[in-house]
Write an enzyme that holds these catalytic residues in place. Structure first.
Site, PDB file in Angstrom:
ATOM      1  N   GLN A 106     -71.100  65.111  55.293  1.00  0.00           N
ATOM      2  CA  GLN A 106     -72.325  65.700  54.750  1.00  0.00           C
ATOM      3  C   GLN A 106     -73.522  64.900  55.258  1.00  0.00           C
ATOM      4  OE1 GLN A 106     -71.804  66.629  50.317  1.00  0.00           O
ATOM      5  NE2 GLN A 106     -70.141  65.214  50.718  1.00  0.00           N
ATOM      6  N   HIS A 124     -74.231  69.252  57.365  1.00  0.00           N
ATOM      7  CA  HIS A 124     -75.672  69.290  57.056  1.00  0.00           C
ATOM      8  C   HIS A 124     -76.534  68.934  58.257  1.00  0.00           C
ATOM      9  CE1 HIS A 124     -74.556  68.633  52.530  1.00  0.00           C
ATOM     10  NE2 HIS A 124     -74.280  69.836  52.964  1.00  0.00           N
ATOM     11  N   CYS A 171     -90.505  68.917  69.735  1.00  0.00           N
ATOM     12  CA  CYS A 171     -89.715  70.113  69.418  1.00  0.00           C
ATOM     13  C   CYS A 171     -90.298  71.271  70.233  1.00  0.00           C
ATOM     14  CB  CYS A 171     -89.782  70.440  67.927  1.00  0.00           C
ATOM     15  SG  CYS A 171     -89.099  69.178  66.873  1.00  0.00           S
ATOM     16  N   GLY A 222     -67.249  58.288  49.468  1.00  0.00           N
ATOM     17  CA  GLY A 222     -68.684  58.130  49.204  1.00  0.00           C
ATOM     18  C   GLY A 222     -69.427  59.422  48.942  1.00  0.00           C
ATOM     19  N   GLU A 250     -67.823  54.939  42.197  1.00  0.00           N
ATOM     20  CA  GLU A 250     -67.722  55.356  40.783  1.00  0.00           C
ATOM     21  C   GLU A 250     -67.080  56.747  40.751  1.00  0.00           C
ATOM     22  OE1 GLU A 250     -72.242  57.173  40.552  1.00  0.00           O
ATOM     23  OE2 GLU A 250     -71.875  55.060  40.143  1.00  0.00           O
ATOM     24  N   ALA A 266     -66.440  51.510  50.109  1.00  0.00           N
ATOM     25  CA  ALA A 266     -65.699  52.048  51.252  1.00  0.00           C
ATOM     26  C   ALA A 266     -65.530  50.996  52.344  1.00  0.00           C
ATOM     27  CB  ALA A 266     -66.435  53.267  51.806  1.00  0.00           C
TER      28      ALA A 266
END
Ligand code: NAD
Length: 281
Positions: A106, A124, A171, A222, A250, A266
């Site tokens: 992600q 993403h 761009c 993660g 967690e 990790a």
């Protein structure tokens, strides 16, 4: 240190077929990139309803160009300084040894590729790439060019028109090569990250499902598993009969529904997993 039962689980999960990883912002925290929602994250200072949408950002750029430039500077600051950490390097080693068949991420930070991973599915997008909005051709936007762009934006933060022309340079229209081969459809390039409310890139989603269809274990690292549709992948993997484990600081939103949770960093746990499997990092 992994417990005895965790070492046994690692051997069962990692030595009986292909493992796929699903990673989130937590894997890059030890590289110095804060999670967006966590303490010190971008969304503490910038309202994501505005700054994580294309329309919101366009409006900030038009009305308050200085605020827009400050956001771009902060967005890229940590990304430009980050280097792969032991967790990213462990995944690359697992791929090299034939245990990991790919990583679905992600994250937009390019750190899996920089660590040496070859099969990386980016749900993403990637902040180090621009994409043609018409034909979807993607072109790398190297760190050096981003630094140049951010510095120019900073020097011209007072002028909406100057900012627009700087963006037009970095761009450009498709067919005006930035580096490497470009398409030729004259569409406008934009940063290749998925903003709130935008569709995920279809091809990457299809690659993610294909990897999961062939895996025996999906290991989530993660991720709070609250951002959809990425968060639906662990349950899809379970429906397909794969084991799902997570390595997280967690509990995540799906901890109660998955097979085992390794709790900790990790960057500590993944190198320990390499040790158990006797793989050099
Ligand atoms: P999240 O911020 O919602 O959750 C991060 C999770 O990582 C938390 O559950 C946290 O407990 C855990 N964590 C924190 N430090 C850890 C560590 N050292 N080791 C293991 N786990 C750790 O992240 P998400 O689920 O990926 O969703 C956030 C969204 O924001 C994603 O869509 C992602 O694209 C984007 N994002 C990306 C980056 C990046 O590219 N590095 C950074 C911030 C946000």
């Amino acid at each position: 240190m992994l417990k005895k039962k965790e070492k046994d689980l690692v051997k069962r999960c990692f030595l009986d077929g292909k493992v796929v990883f699903l990673t989130g912002a937590g894997i890059s925290l030890e590289s110095g990139i804060p999670t967006f929602r966590g303490k010190g994250g971008l969304w503490e200072r910038y309202d994501p309803d505005t700054y994580a949408t294309i329309e919101g950002l366009a409006s900030v750029l038009r009305r308050t160009p200085r605020k827009f430039v400050r956001f771009v500077e902060e967005f890229y600051e940590a990304l430009l300084q980050a280097k792969p950490n032991p967790a990213h390097l462990a995944l690359a080693a697992l791929e090299k040894s034939g245990i990991m068949s790919g990583v679905i991420t992600q994250n937009i930070d390019n750190l899996h590729q920089r660590a040496g991973c070859r099969t990386v599915v980016e749900l993403h997008g990637n902040a180090f790439r621009v994409r043609c909005q018409r034909c979807a051709t993607g072109i790398p936007l190297e760190a050096q060019r981003i630094r140049e762009m951010v510095s120019l934006l900073g020097k011209n933060a007072h002028s909406y028109r100057s900012l627009l022309s700087i963006f037009a340079r970095y761009c450009p229209r498709c067919g005006v090569a930035l580096s490497g081969a470009a398409g030729n459809c004259a569409g406008r390039f934009r940063i290749d990250v998925v903003f709130f409310g935008e569709m995920l890139p279809e091809q990457e989603v299809a690659r993610a499902y294909a990897l999961i269809d062939r895996c025996r274990t999906l290991a989530v690292v993660g991720s709070s598993l609250v951002v959809y549709p990425a968060a639906s992948l662990p349950l899809y993997a379970k429906q397909r009969g794969a084991r799902v484990i997570e390595i997280n600081a967690e509990p995540s939103a799906l901890s109660a529904q998955i097979d085992y949770s390794f709790t900790g960093k990790a960057g500590v746990i993944l190198p320990e997993i390499l040790d158990v499997l006797k793989i050099a990092g």
